[in-house]
Design an enzyme around this catalytic site. Sequence first.
Site, mmCIF file in Angstrom:
data_model
loop_
_atom_site.group_PDB
_atom_site.id
_atom_site.type_symbol
_atom_site.label_atom_id
_atom_site.label_comp_id
_atom_site.label_asym_id
_atom_site.label_seq_id
_atom_site.Cartn_x
_atom_site.Cartn_y
_atom_site.Cartn_z
ATOM 1 N N ARG A 169 -18.308 -6.590 4.763
ATOM 2 C CA ARG A 169 -17.719 -5.067 4.199
ATOM 3 C C ARG A 169 -18.004 -4.999 2.729
ATOM 4 N NH1 ARG A 169 -13.729 -1.012 5.081
ATOM 5 N NH2 ARG A 169 -14.458 0.669 3.359
ATOM 6 N N ARG A 215 -19.545 1.061 8.012
ATOM 7 C CA ARG A 215 -18.884 -0.523 7.636
ATOM 8 C C ARG A 215 -18.986 -1.204 9.062
ATOM 9 N NH1 ARG A 215 -14.201 3.715 6.528
ATOM 10 N NH2 ARG A 215 -16.118 4.626 6.328
ATOM 11 N N ASP A 258 -13.347 -2.277 9.185
ATOM 12 C CA ASP A 258 -12.371 -1.291 8.294
ATOM 13 C C ASP A 258 -11.103 -1.627 8.667
ATOM 14 O OD1 ASP A 258 -11.551 0.606 6.371
ATOM 15 O OD2 ASP A 258 -11.778 2.286 7.895
ATOM 16 N N ASP A 301 -6.730 -1.062 8.058
ATOM 17 C CA ASP A 301 -5.846 -0.307 7.375
ATOM 18 C C ASP A 301 -4.616 -0.716 7.897
ATOM 19 O OD1 ASP A 301 -7.505 1.359 5.631
ATOM 20 O OD2 ASP A 301 -7.969 2.231 7.417
#
Length: 382
Positions: free
Chosen positions: A82, A94, A97, A99
């Site tokens: 990334r 990407r 990812d 989060d």
Amino acid sequence: MKHQVYISLGSNIGDRKSYLQSATNAINQQIGSIVKVSPIYETPAWGFTSNNFYNICLLTETTLSPEKTLQKLLNIEKELGRVRNANTEGYQPRSIDLDILFFDDKIIKTEDLQIPHPQIQNRKFVLFPLADIAPEKKHPTLQQSVKELIKNTNDTSQITRISDKISIPNQNCPFRHYNYIAIEGNIGSGKTTLSTKIAEDFNARLILERFSDNPFLPKFYENPKQYGFTLEMSFLTERYQQMSEQLAQTNLFKPFIVSDYDIFKSLIFSQVTLTEDEFVLYRKLFYILYNQIVKPDLYIFLYQSTDRLIENIKKRGRTYEQNISKEYLNQIHHGYLDFIQKNNDVNSLIIDVTELDFVKNQSDYEFIIEKISNFSRETPQK
């Protein structure tokens, strides 16, 4: 104190499932044990035009702080390719990812970190997989459960649950207690084949002995007395160099190492092939190197009858091996058993594979894995 952390994972470049699995493995290894993993959902890119995403959510338990957890996630993203470009506006495709959605019921607002994630309620690709693992989890600021957030979301994008799954690392894995496993056996016992299969099936880093390039091996089988010491010294130095380098390396995405040999085999074979005077000298040199090498957490010895070994050796067709005698194989066999019996500190498991064919018969392979699994449960971990 352990914290419960819900994390969203997404990928829309290359082998999307592989990226999700690699990130899951790394989270399990670097942040904390994975408790739950959702099914995979495919969704269109959110907020920009690009390839469809694969998305999952997972729950992990960690002793890390929110800030440290975030830093670990950023490092994992970087390891998986990334690239975050501060000069690029808007969302970008990407490889991965990651989060943080929830961290316990904490509410955090800093320049670098916001928890809960501010977009949870606006994203189906987060809400649907999150509902699979935590439908009643309440949003600490909106005071709605995940199920309620799905009903009230304004996101109208398409979302599809797919049949592929991400596995929870080490769940029911018979090797989860070990960092380094050596699979040993006599010539033709199948140790390389089994090591390779285990590495593929359980996501291990594989170390295979580099014997095929040894120029002294064919010469030794033709003239053992002349080339015995040279052969054993070349094997010892090669094995020492390989193990020193390989065992010192780390791999964020491989939970353990499996090797098709342990360096102690050098002493076992040399005792058979060398003269008494040669062996005395060799043994002194061996222990200088051996004491510097990491020892396996689990030592598996594959037993095969001598007749079966001869049969296997003929099948694989290496010309220089065809004249190996039963007497030589018996001596090697007794050398291995002597090592296992005299070294009580070695966590050893002997498996008789004489009547098994774990290449052609999956049930035979599963039998071996079950033997290892039972041994792991019954043996206290050091």
